[in-house]
Motif scaffolding. Structure first.
Motif, PDB file in Angstrom:
ATOM      1  N   LEU A  77      36.245  23.360 -12.387  1.00  0.00           N
ATOM      2  CA  LEU A  77      34.878  23.247 -11.822  1.00  0.00           C
ATOM      3  C   LEU A  77      34.717  21.473 -11.931  1.00  0.00           C
ATOM      4  O   LEU A  77      33.819  21.116 -11.149  1.00  0.00           O
ATOM      5  CB  LEU A  77      33.929  23.588 -12.746  1.00  0.00           C
ATOM      6  CG  LEU A  77      33.652  25.311 -12.504  1.00  0.00           C
ATOM      7  CD1 LEU A  77      32.800  25.891 -13.294  1.00  0.00           C
ATOM      8  CD2 LEU A  77      33.246  25.506 -10.982  1.00  0.00           C
ATOM      9  N   ASP A 121      41.737  27.965 -12.754  1.00  0.00           N
ATOM     10  CA  ASP A 121      41.714  27.506 -11.521  1.00  0.00           C
ATOM     11  C   ASP A 121      41.223  27.842 -10.280  1.00  0.00           C
ATOM     12  O   ASP A 121      40.301  27.512  -9.630  1.00  0.00           O
ATOM     13  CB  ASP A 121      43.137  26.719 -11.216  1.00  0.00           C
ATOM     14  CG  ASP A 121      43.347  25.836 -10.269  1.00  0.00           C
ATOM     15  OD1 ASP A 121      42.376  25.031  -9.875  1.00  0.00           O
ATOM     16  OD2 ASP A 121      44.838  25.732  -9.603  1.00  0.00           O
ATOM     17  N   TRP A 164      38.958  26.988 -15.985  1.00  0.00           N
ATOM     18  CA  TRP A 164      37.802  27.031 -15.148  1.00  0.00           C
ATOM     19  C   TRP A 164      36.926  25.894 -15.181  1.00  0.00           C
ATOM     20  O   TRP A 164      36.606  25.000 -14.281  1.00  0.00           O
ATOM     21  CB  TRP A 164      37.160  28.178 -15.494  1.00  0.00           C
ATOM     22  CG  TRP A 164      36.034  28.547 -14.706  1.00  0.00           C
ATOM     23  CD1 TRP A 164      35.709  28.524 -13.302  1.00  0.00           C
ATOM     24  CD2 TRP A 164      34.565  29.473 -15.233  1.00  0.00           C
ATOM     25  NE1 TRP A 164      34.440  29.044 -12.973  1.00  0.00           N
ATOM     26  CE2 TRP A 164      33.908  29.604 -14.034  1.00  0.00           C
ATOM     27  CE3 TRP A 164      34.296  29.906 -16.317  1.00  0.00           C
ATOM     28  CZ2 TRP A 164      32.655  30.411 -14.164  1.00  0.00           C
ATOM     29  CZ3 TRP A 164      33.154  30.519 -16.366  1.00  0.00           C
ATOM     30  CH2 TRP A 164      32.304  30.613 -15.194  1.00  0.00           C
ATOM     31  N   ALA A 219      37.602  28.552 -10.669  1.00  0.00           N
ATOM     32  CA  ALA A 219      36.717  27.564 -10.230  1.00  0.00           C
ATOM     33  C   ALA A 219      36.542  27.639  -8.707  1.00  0.00           C
ATOM     34  O   ALA A 219      35.288  27.462  -8.412  1.00  0.00           O
ATOM     35  CB  ALA A 219      37.484  26.151 -10.647  1.00  0.00           C
TER      36      ALA A 219
END
Length: 169
Positions: free
Chosen positions: A123, A67, A119, A70
């Motif tokens: 994203l 997270d 991630w 991202a």
């Protein structure tokens, strides 16, 4: 495993999945989490890891790292002004490789597949949003990730085991 036990396993799992995740789906917006569905994705990775409770913290740490990763990737791509495809490739190349090296070096802390999955989730959810407009979205995503591992993943597994124990007693 005999046919009756397989049927009990299937039915108790079906009931646990039918019962618990919808509670999260309904409750999430009331506690300020607009990304409730993220929990289901994260629970899926927990289950794919074999419902290993001993890995729940590592998996959650991996999701949270993803997270954060991202947000960092979005910031990097907003900051540099190259061709968008070049920005994307280089950012994913460097950050992907780095995530694997960190995750595998500190494998007692991070579950690397969760980092990469987190991630990708981050994203996907935050990609269209400018960093300056993210607000609490990364925190909401992180909360949904933790709920996915602990409430949906560990919770449904524990609930199913309790049901099986009561039924087969």
């Amino acid at each position: 495993m005999d046919k009756d036990l397989r049927k009990i396993n299937m039915l108790t799992l079906a009931f646990g999945i039918a019962f618990m995740p919808p509670i999260w789906a309904v409750a999430a917006p009331y506690i300020g989490v607009s990304t409730g569905a993220v929990a289901l994705i994260c629970a899926g990775l927990y289950v794919a890891n074999g419902n290993e409770r001993k890995d729940a913290l590592r998996i959650t740490a991996g999701f949270i790292a993803g997270d954060i990763w991202a947000v960092l990737a979005i910031w990097i791509m907003e900051t540099i002004s190259w061709n968008p495809n070049v920005e994307l490739y280089i950012t994913l190349f460097v950050m992907g490789g780095t995530a694997v090296m960190i995750g595998e070096t500190f494998s007692k802390v991070f579950y690397t597949p969760a980092w990469l999955c987190g991630w990708a989730i981050g994203l996907t959810v935050m990609g269209p949003v400018k960093v300056s407009e993210l607000g609490m979205l990364p925190v909401e995503i992180g909360a949904a990730m933790a709920a996915g591992v602990f409430y949906v993943g560990v919770g449904v597994d524990a609930f199913q085991k309790l049901l099986i124990h009561k039924i087969t007693k």
